[in-house]
Design an enzyme around this catalytic site. Structure first.
Site, PDB file in Angstrom:
ATOM      1  N   GLU A 185       0.938  -1.093   0.139  1.00 27.93           N
ATOM      2  CA  GLU A 185       0.080  -0.005  -0.073  1.00 27.93           C
ATOM      3  C   GLU A 185       0.729   1.519   0.043  1.00 27.93           C
ATOM      4  O   GLU A 185       0.473   2.317  -0.624  1.00 27.93           O
ATOM      5  CB  GLU A 185      -1.008  -0.059   1.195  1.00 27.93           C
ATOM      6  CG  GLU A 185      -2.052  -0.926   1.399  1.00 27.93           C
ATOM      7  CD  GLU A 185      -2.928  -0.855  -0.170  1.00 27.93           C
ATOM      8  OE1 GLU A 185      -3.303   0.079  -0.478  1.00 27.93           O
ATOM      9  OE2 GLU A 185      -3.069  -2.031  -0.492  1.00 27.93           O
ATOM     10  N   SER A 469     -52.028 -32.697  32.989  1.00 32.77           N
ATOM     11  CA  SER A 469     -51.658 -33.321  34.099  1.00 32.77           C
ATOM     12  C   SER A 469     -50.346 -33.326  34.782  1.00 32.77           C
ATOM     13  O   SER A 469     -49.620 -33.467  35.744  1.00 32.77           O
ATOM     14  CB  SER A 469     -51.598 -35.057  33.547  1.00 32.77           C
ATOM     15  OG  SER A 469     -52.724 -35.193  33.260  1.00 32.77           O
TER      16      SER A 469
END
Lengths: 776, 157
Positions: A185, A469
């Site tokens: 870069e 139940s």
């Protein structure tokens, strides 16, 4: 030219110069003020928090020990999710593993979390079938009694930018990565002042020669300025502004500081909707390792990505990535940062990436539940920017097993009962699972629905369903002060008048037993006997019991309450059952354990919290009765499904088969399964047929949580032989069906069975003879 | 068989009053035993100590199970943390120990100890109570639990 004219021209020039000087001075002043303003902004931006770091949510750690049973497939998947990858050689780096016969050589990652810290090391785990035979340190062959694997990242709290970043300091970045980035870069980074005129000229020449915009002359500082303060527009004013900002940055900061900011800022690609930023995160994403462990070729690969990360990504095009990497290596060589020999070797090497996992939300319903708690502690902005670490109780292996079991179970039901199959997502058959550790209250897994993408409604915490139940054990528990498991109840039809209306409950199936013990009534889930018990102890008493078990939904003292004809929230039901499994202690359901800041400082800590609710003796009796449900009652099909260890549990089915439930537990783990339609349509199936197989499937896949131990008998329990017909103390040699039963010491049967006392006249003679024999 | 043989031997001698009554009693009791019904056990509690050496292997052994051993490792870590005064860390480690082996009473004892250090009377009391259930067969631990209970009671409300 007259003197007068000359003098006039001189005056004009002087005036012009003055104006020009003034304009220049004004320009300088404006520029100075502008720069001053910019430098203020830059300083503010750089000296304050530079990046938003999303907070991470982690699962619990995974514990391994010799002798432990494991689900190997699930364990292998766990390793993959933790970022370990299989290599064909002996692991050399953290995160690698090799499988050789029955051995697993694993190079552990470092583990760092509150109250637990260790360096990664090479470990040899030997298996015998699905059981861990031994765990040894590979270097010393020293046995390890207990091994902790790091927690798994399950979610990130992203802000609107959805950026993922792992911050690194410049000292952590290896020199070869710095060289590679500079070569790719800005090779003159340490020689320019923010703008590189030579670089601009070179780029201008290259572009002119090639007739296209091939090379940019931007320095790293300019790229940083653009990323931080500007847009991507290619206009002259923006470029000028970029240059000024670059000059200011260079004036304010040292080169190493600028480079460090750049390396943490730069964009490195995409994982779904999440962007990967900075070298720290990129090295994890592409190579599965921290930045300080990157090799030279890996560093060159990363540097090559900066120009166009998604174009050069090795996950997109490996060949293109390799070419770009080699260009970077050549640039490094050209700058004198790489020898010729090293270059020749490196360019021959392939690009080896670690693979990645999606950053998608795992255990989404659990995360939603957790987020509700976190939002009470932190703002959304804090969660998305402060980089907190949030440690939870979630066990990702249990979670995955639960999700799979539910999906399989619902598919199976739809195949066996085609009428259940619906196409509209909102109308599909649904289910929910919560898995808890009853003693600690840790929530190990939470599946709030069949498909989170289709429905975010969390049925574990938001649904209100009738328990049927599944509520009966609380009626029986309420009765234990006056009744024993052997006490008899009427199982005959009866009518009850409620507010002037007659109510006539029925058993699920017609049964011949007219009189049954509490144990039988519960294990066979008889409605008539349960209502009989409820009426004997009083509905208000049951309401009080339910309130003490922390059911938050309204409960009214109607007789149908005994049969679970009111609404509950599934998580509250699971928590209430935990009382039986936790020696009478009610645990607080825990999902959040710790929150730490970026430096590992603990901000929040939650411990297991218990509240005494019933005596351990009562809890033991309930466990014993609920175990009968599995061994001889409505859930006896569990053994057919491959569950053989001691388990207690209860099935539940509501009117018109609207809800099917199964809750089963051992001393270590408790899981609740619910199946039904959101709109209350019938599922034409019972708890034993719809929910129980899902529970069994789940448990078979998490053998590490099943100890096959049963509960310790607490003080306050006495065992006696009773007559199964009368429920009273058995007459020796008199009662035809005596049974061993357990009782609370304070509620022991004292009377002898009157039914069989007279039937055997020889009984007295036997007793006298025995006494005679003793005297003899 | 043994009884029958004995009877045969005795029959050769002259029976006295004592042997006659003995024979009568033994014969009667034997006949009663034959008529006795077997007692079925509904609620037989499984062993209180993990009976298996290898989880799920079904082999009985007096050795602690791997799960217990792993849990004990954490118990020891928790104890050391407590000694160092790191109550919160100790609680965290002991919670893990409980989650591996919930039947290991020492974990509850040290949990009570940690909450005692944190002066949380209620939690200390609860864990002391659970420790008692699991360690009541061990006289040494039982006396430690009683002493701990006294210290808990001495805590201000």
């Amino acid at each position: 030219m007259s003197m007068k004219r000359k003098s006039s021209i001189r005056i004009k020039w002087k005036g012009l110069l003055k104006v020009l000087f003034l304009a220049f001075f004004l320009l300088i002043a404006i520029l100075f003020l502008y720069s001053w303003n910019l430098s203020e902004r830059i300083d503010q931006r750089f000296s304050s928090r530079r990046w938003s770091i999303p907070s991470k949510v982690f699962s619990d750690i995974t514990i391994l020990y010799p002798g432990q049973k494991l689900n190997r497939d699930s364990f292998d998947e766990k390793l993959r999710q933790l970022g370990y990858h299989l290599v064909p050689h002996k692991p050399r780096e953290k995160g690698e593993f090799e499988i050789s016969g029955n051995s697993l050589l694993l190079f552990l990652h470092d583990l760092k979390m509150p109250s637990l810290e260790r360096e990664g090391f090479l470990v040899n785990i030997r298996f015998t079938g699905n059981r861990i035979e031994s765990i040894l340190r590979a270097d010393t062959e020293k046995p390890i009694p207990l091994l902790e694997l790091e927690p798994e990242e399950i979610m990130l709290f992203f802000g609107t930018e959805r950026e993922r970043r792992t911050l690194v300091s410049i000292d952590q970045v290896p020199q070869h990565l710095i060289s590679a980035v500079l070569a790719a870069e800005d090779s003159r980074f340490y020689r320019h002042f923010g703008i590189d005129p030579l670089g601009i000229l070179r780029a201008f020449y290259t572009n002119l020669r090639q007739g296209a915009l091939r090379q940019g002359g931007s320095t790293l500082t300019q790229q940083l300025a653009k990323n931080y303060f500007l847009t991507a527009d290619r206009t002259l004013p923006r470029k000028l502004k970029e240059m000024i900002i670059s000059l200011i940055i260079e004036a304010l900061y040292k080169k190493d500081e600028i480079l460090e900011i750049y390396l943490n800022e730069i964009y490195f690609g995409q994982n779904g909707s999440v962007s990967i930023n900075g070298v720290g995160e990129a090295s994890l994403f592409y190579f599965g390792k921290s930045v300080n462990r990157l090799s030279r070729i890996e560093a060159a690969t990363l540097a090559g990505l900066i120009r166009a990360p998604n174009h050069y990504s090795p996950y997109v095009d490996e060949k293109r990535c390799l070419n770009r990497r080699n260009m970077v290596l050549k640039a490094m060589h050209k700058n004198g940062w790489l020898s010729n020999d090293a270059l020749q070797t490196d360019v021959q090497m392939p690009v080896n990436v670690s693979g990645f996992t999606d950053y998608g939300k795992k255990a989404p319903y659990f995360i939603d539940y957790l987020s509700q708690q976190l939002e009470a502690l932190y703002s959304t902005e804090t969660l998305s920017s402060m980089g907190l670490s949030i440690y939870t109780t979630l066990d990702t292996q249990v979670q995955a097993a639960a999700e799979k079991a539910l999906e399989k179970g619902l598919d199976r039901m739809e195949k066996s009962i085609p009428i259940l199959k619906r196409t509209a997502p909102s109308q599909k058959l649904q289910g929910a699972i919560i898995v808890m550790q009853p003693k600690t209250g840790y929530i190990l897994a939470m599946v709030g629905g069949r498909n989170y993408r289709e429905s975010q409604f969390n049925r574990v915490i938001q649904a209100r369903r009738q328990p049927g139940s599944l509520f009966k054990p609380f009626v029986f528990c309420s009765a234990l002060d006056r009744f024993t498991p052997a006490s008899l109840l009427s199982n005959e039809p009866a009518s009850y008048q409620i507010d002037g209306v007659f109510w006539r409950p029925e058993n699920f199936e017609t049964v011949s037993e007219k009189c049954v013990s509490l144990r039988t009534a519960l294990k066979k889930s008889y409605n008539l006997a349960t209502v009989d018990l409820a009426m004997k102890i009083g509905m208000d008493h049951i309401v009080q019991t339910a309130a003490s078990f922390h059911f938050s939904t309204p409960i009214k003292a109607y007789p149908s309450l005994a049969l679970g004809a009111f609404e509950v929230i599934p998580i509250e039901l699971a928590r209430a059952y935990s009382v039986f499994a936790a020696d009478g202690l009610l645990p607080f359901p825990l999902s959040l354990r710790e929150v730490t800041d970026e430096d590992g400082k603990i901000l929040q800590q939650r411990h297991m919290n218990v509240e005494s609710l019933i005596s351990p003796a009562k809890a033991f009796i309930m466990n014993s009765m609920l175990r009968s449900v599995i061994t001889e009652g409505t859930a006896r099909s569990l053994t057919e499904k491959g569950i053989f260890g001691p388990v207690a549990g209860k099935t539940g089915t509501t009117n018109n088969y609207r809800d099917a439930w199964f809750l089963g537990y051992t001393p270590e783990i408790l899981a609740l399964v619910w199946v039904g339609f959101d709109n209350g349509d019938s599922i034409y199936s019972t708890g034993a047929k719809a929910a129980l197989p899902i529970w069994a499937d789940l448990m078979k896949n998490i053998p590490q949580h099943i100890s096959e131990n049963w509960f310790n008998m607490p003080p306050g329990i006495t065992q006696k032989t009773v007559c199964s017909e009368s429920g009273l103390l058995a007459v020796t040699n008199g009662c035809p069906h005596p049974v061993e039963e357990i009782f609370l010491e304070e509620n022991l049967p004292t009377l002898q069975c009157p039914l069989h006392r007279k039937e055997k006249p020889l009984h007295h003679l036997t007793k006298e003879l025995k006494e005679l024999l003793k005297a003899f | 068989m043994k009884i029958m043989q004995t009877n045969r031997k005795q029959s050769t001698k002259a029976p006295n009053r004592k042997t006659i009554s003995s024979l009568f009693l033994v014969g009667f009791l034997l006949s009663q035993m034959g008529c006795m019904q077997k007692i079925s056990i509904i609620s037989s509690p499984p062993p209180t100590v993990p009976p298996v050496q290898s989880e799920g292997s079904g082999q009985t052994s007096k050795q602690p199970s791997p799960r217990t051993l792993a849990s004990m490792e954490l118990t020891e870590q928790g104890r050391i943390l407590l000694e160092r005064g790191r109550s919160d860390d100790a609680i965290r480690v002991l919670e893990r120990a409980i989650s591996i082996d919930s039947g290991n009473g020492r974990n509850y004892f040290y949990m009570a100890e940690a909450w005692l250090h944190k002066e949380n009377k209620e939690q200390a009391k609860e864990f002391n109570r659970i420790a008692e259930i699991y360690l009541r067969d061990d006289p040494e631990w039982e006396s430690r639990i009683i002493r701990q209970r006294d210290r808990i009671h001495a805590l201000p409300k």
